[in-house]
Design an enzyme around this catalytic site. Structure first.
Site, PDB file in Angstrom:
ATOM      1  N   SER A  56       0.838  -1.207   0.000  1.00  0.00           N
ATOM      2  CA  SER A  56       0.000   0.000   0.000  1.00  0.00           C
ATOM      3  C   SER A  56       0.868   1.249   0.000  1.00  0.00           C
ATOM      4  O   SER A  56       0.588   2.232  -0.698  1.00  0.00           O
ATOM      5  CB  SER A  56      -0.930   0.004   1.220  1.00  0.00           C
ATOM      6  OG  SER A  56      -1.792  -1.105   1.176  1.00  0.00           O
ATOM      7  N   ASN A  57       1.941   1.227   0.781  1.00  0.00           N
ATOM      8  CA  ASN A  57       2.851   2.366   0.862  1.00  0.00           C
ATOM      9  C   ASN A  57       3.584   2.602  -0.453  1.00  0.00           C
ATOM     10  O   ASN A  57       4.034   3.705  -0.744  1.00  0.00           O
ATOM     11  CB  ASN A  57       3.866   2.133   1.989  1.00  0.00           C
ATOM     12  CG  ASN A  57       4.149   3.382   2.786  1.00  0.00           C
ATOM     13  OD1 ASN A  57       3.234   4.106   3.165  1.00  0.00           O
ATOM     14  ND2 ASN A  57       5.412   3.649   3.047  1.00  0.00           N
ATOM     15  N   TYR A 151      -2.308 -10.488   3.549  1.00  0.00           N
ATOM     16  CA  TYR A 151      -2.204  -9.067   3.884  1.00  0.00           C
ATOM     17  C   TYR A 151      -3.568  -8.600   4.362  1.00  0.00           C
ATOM     18  O   TYR A 151      -4.511  -8.514   3.565  1.00  0.00           O
ATOM     19  CB  TYR A 151      -1.748  -8.300   2.642  1.00  0.00           C
ATOM     20  CG  TYR A 151      -1.552  -6.810   2.806  1.00  0.00           C
ATOM     21  CD1 TYR A 151      -1.386  -6.221   4.059  1.00  0.00           C
ATOM     22  CD2 TYR A 151      -1.506  -5.985   1.688  1.00  0.00           C
ATOM     23  CE1 TYR A 151      -1.189  -4.854   4.184  1.00  0.00           C
ATOM     24  CE2 TYR A 151      -1.305  -4.611   1.805  1.00  0.00           C
ATOM     25  CZ  TYR A 151      -1.149  -4.056   3.051  1.00  0.00           C
ATOM     26  OH  TYR A 151      -0.959  -2.695   3.177  1.00  0.00           O
ATOM     27  N   LYS A 180       0.540 -10.312   7.397  1.00  0.00           N
ATOM     28  CA  LYS A 180       0.830  -8.949   7.855  1.00  0.00           C
ATOM     29  C   LYS A 180      -0.472  -8.350   8.365  1.00  0.00           C
ATOM     30  O   LYS A 180      -1.477  -8.295   7.646  1.00  0.00           O
ATOM     31  CB  LYS A 180       1.374  -8.086   6.712  1.00  0.00           C
ATOM     32  CG  LYS A 180       1.580  -6.621   7.125  1.00  0.00           C
ATOM     33  CD  LYS A 180       1.836  -5.714   5.940  1.00  0.00           C
ATOM     34  CE  LYS A 180       1.995  -4.266   6.422  1.00  0.00           C
ATOM     35  NZ  LYS A 180       2.132  -3.309   5.312  1.00  0.00           N
ATOM     36  N   ILE A 221       6.319  -5.088   9.391  1.00  0.00           N
ATOM     37  CA  ILE A 221       6.448  -4.504   8.062  1.00  0.00           C
ATOM     38  C   ILE A 221       6.014  -3.060   8.240  1.00  0.00           C
ATOM     39  O   ILE A 221       4.824  -2.773   8.388  1.00  0.00           O
ATOM     40  CB  ILE A 221       5.574  -5.233   7.037  1.00  0.00           C
ATOM     41  CG1 ILE A 221       6.001  -6.701   6.937  1.00  0.00           C
ATOM     42  CG2 ILE A 221       5.676  -4.558   5.664  1.00  0.00           C
ATOM     43  CD1 ILE A 221       5.142  -7.544   6.013  1.00  0.00           C
TER      44      ILE A 221
END
Length: 322
Positions: A56-57, A151, A180, A221
């Site tokens: 996403s980042n 995720y 995550k 993360i």
């Protein structure tokens, strides 16, 4: 399932960075490969345990599969050139159709990725009940040539939450390695850790990593590692060394600085990273239509929080080069 699958491969513990993706300041906003190389070198040299590409980042939803492949190949080449071929590379392989996700896992493997991080499809969120979620991840894992990381990020997946019961069910698949948790659900960690084997849980933010590791998590993360990678690794190392009191104290400092990334969002993250690392000012732009981070009061707030770890990061950098 493909014969080349590495069964029961556990996601490595430690600090993994969801690396930012930088774009050129032009009409097409193509990937700025030169700046991407510079930032990736910084990440590799800092001692991080892994790099997550197109999370996403990293603006995964704005990237094509070809761009993702290029980012993995570049990162693998840099890691090898810098003498760190062992660094873990994970690629975000998400999409709204199962076949699309599987295709990206195949591309990820060919490019040199070690793991695929997969978000629950959410366009038809009203149909994605527990059974559908489990079936989706199992089918992807059946056909992925690399191990799959679940995720869980309800904030970008229409509120869909992969709960602890689903995670336990998925842990039995030989090609699903862990998860995550960008949901802040620390209660999931002990429930999953107690019921699984060879299944790694990582916090999706570093501000609750030590509490999570105390009940079974294996690391984090964290987007803050784009700016303060050595501080993040130091926090992890303190806990691993059994220095619990020191780790708990440092966790408070890290959590305060990490709040800059929570408050800033992706555009705020890029802005503060570019400012403090000396990158071109224009590099802070996300791919449109994501807006620029230009509110002066928000900029001041985010900068003030992020700078709280600057002295620590500088000291750790000096020590690493001594």
């Amino acid at each position: 399932m493909g014969s080349d699958i590495q069964r029961n491969k556990i996601f490595p513990s430690g600090i993994h960075v969801p690396i930012l993706t930088f774009f050129k300041d032009d009409a097409r906003q193509e990937v700025d490969w030169e700046l991407q190389q510079r930032h990736t070198k910084f990440m590799v040299e800092s001692g991080l345990h892994g790099i997550v590409i197109a999370g996403s980042n990293g603006e995964a939803v704005a990237l094509s599969t070809d761009e993702k492949v290029g980012l993995v190949r570049q990162a693998r080449q840099i890691a090898e050139q810098l003498g760190r071929p062992e660094i873990t590379l994970t690629l975000g392989c998400s999409g709204q159709a199962t076949r699309q996700v599987i295709d990206e896992t195949v591309a990820a493997k060919a490019a040199g990725a070690d793991f695929a991080m997969v978000l629950t499809p959410s366009y038809y969120h009203f149909a994605m009940d527990s059974q559908a979620i489990i079936a989706f991840f199992q089918e992807v894992a059946d056909h992925s040539p690399i191990p799959v990381m679940v995720y869980n990020f309800p904030g970008v997946s229409a509120g869909i939450d992969v709960n602890s019961e689903i995670l336990v069910a998925l842990s039995g698949h030989p090609n699903i390695s862990g998860a995550k948790l960008t949901c802040g659900g620390i209660g999931k960690v002990p429930r999953v850790a107690a019921a699984t084997k060879d299944f790694g849980i990582l916090s999706g933010q570093i501000d609750w990593m030590i509490p999570a590791m105390s009940v079974g998590a294996i690391g984090a993360i964290t987007g803050m590692a784009n700016l303060h990678p050595r501080a993040c690794v130091e926090l992890y190392d303190l806990f691993q060394a059994g220095k619990i009191q020191e780790a708990s104290k440092f966790q408070l400092e890290v959590a305060t600085a990490e709040f800059a990334f929570a408050k800033g969002g992706i555009n705020g993250n890029k802005w503060v990273v570019a400012k403090l690392l000396g990158y071109p000012a224009s590099s802070d732009a996300c791919r449109r239509p994501y807006p620029l981070f230009r509110n002066p009061s928000k900029q001041e707030e985010v900068l003030g929080l992020a700078e709280r770890l600057t002295a620590v990061e500088q000291q750790l950098t000096k020590q690493s080069k001594a």
